[in-house]
Design a protein around this motif. Structure first.
Motif, PDB file in Angstrom:
ATOM      1  N   ASP A 175      39.328  41.876  37.645  1.00  0.00           N
ATOM      2  CA  ASP A 175      38.707  43.203  37.543  1.00  0.00           C
ATOM      3  C   ASP A 175      39.678  44.283  38.019  1.00  0.00           C
ATOM      4  O   ASP A 175      40.312  44.160  39.068  1.00  0.00           O
TER       5      ASP A 175
ATOM      6  N   LYS B 264      36.673  48.940  33.955  1.00  0.00           N
ATOM      7  CA  LYS B 264      35.438  49.164  34.716  1.00  0.00           C
ATOM      8  C   LYS B 264      35.593  50.434  35.542  1.00  0.00           C
ATOM      9  O   LYS B 264      36.684  50.739  36.031  1.00  0.00           O
TER      10      LYS B 264
ATOM     11  N   GLU C   4      30.640  48.656  33.169  1.00  0.00           N
ATOM     12  CA  GLU C   4      31.569  48.076  32.195  1.00  0.00           C
ATOM     13  C   GLU C   4      31.869  49.210  31.242  1.00  0.00           C
ATOM     14  O   GLU C   4      30.973  49.758  30.606  1.00  0.00           O
ATOM     15  N   ASN C   5      33.105  49.588  31.138  1.00  0.00           N
ATOM     16  CA  ASN C   5      33.471  50.836  30.488  1.00  0.00           C
ATOM     17  C   ASN C   5      33.501  50.722  28.962  1.00  0.00           C
ATOM     18  O   ASN C   5      34.426  50.125  28.404  1.00  0.00           O
TER      19      ASN C   5
END
Length: 196
Positions: free
Chosen positions: A19, A173, A182-183
């Protein structure tokens, strides 16, 4: 000896290895409410922890974290800057060296790093934005090789839309106002993020 885990959280939200978050906050107090527990949790879990902070805060952050565990703290000149100039090559050199000494060597099973990007506010220019976007996209590709979580911290009191919008697009993100997203706007190429 701390119990070793392969997990991380931010503000109570679980994060996964690989992440790369763009964390927006307002002011140092809000940053510290997010950052210090994230770093301390990593130290308790036996993780390798790297924090690239603001100029002049190295000793303060180390003291607040008790200076224990596999902790490294740097300032802008230790990562993003060389003699006051932006140098992404130096950042990746620093990251590669840190990973070699910690994760790759087996000294730690999991890592977490955070970078306070406040230094960029002093250097803002139209040319800096595409360079930062390219760096953030490269960080996402780089970190997926390792059991690692990366936070990039941007103070909304220092940056305007000319940087914030490209940074949203450059991270998979985004953390804003206590929520991890969550982009859906994440784009993997600098051509797609910043028009030249």
């Amino acid at each position: 000896m701390p119990e070793t885990t392969m997990a991380a959280t931010l503000g109570g939200v679980s994060l996964d290895a690989g992440d790369h978050l763009c964390v927006f906050y307002r002011g140092q107090e809000e940053r510290d409410r997010l950052l210090l527990p994230f770093l301390a949790e990593g130290l308790r879990a036996g993780h390798a922890v790297l924090y690239l902070g603001r100029e002049g805060e190295k000793d303060t952050i180390a003291a607040r974290l008790g200076g224990r565990g596999n902790l490294e703290i740097g300032e802008p000149e230790d990562g993003h800057l060389r003699d006051g100039r932006y140098s992404p090559e130096d950042l990746f050199e620093r990251l590669d060296d840190w990973v070699a000494r910690t994760l790759s060597s087996g000294a730690a099973p999991f890592g977490r790093t955070a970078g306070d990007m406040s230094w960029a506010s002093r250097l803002m220019s139209p040319g800096l934005v595409p360079e930062l976007v390219g760096e953030e996209i490269a960080v996402t590709r780089w970190l997926r090789q390792y059991p690692l979580v990366v936070l990039c911290l941007y103070d909304l009191d220092l940056f305007g839309g000319e940087l914030i919008i490209p940074m949203v697009k450059a991270h998979p993100k985004v953390w804003m106002a206590g929520t991890l997203v969550e982009n859906p706007y994440y784009l993997r190429s600098t051509e797609s993020v910043v028009r030249r």
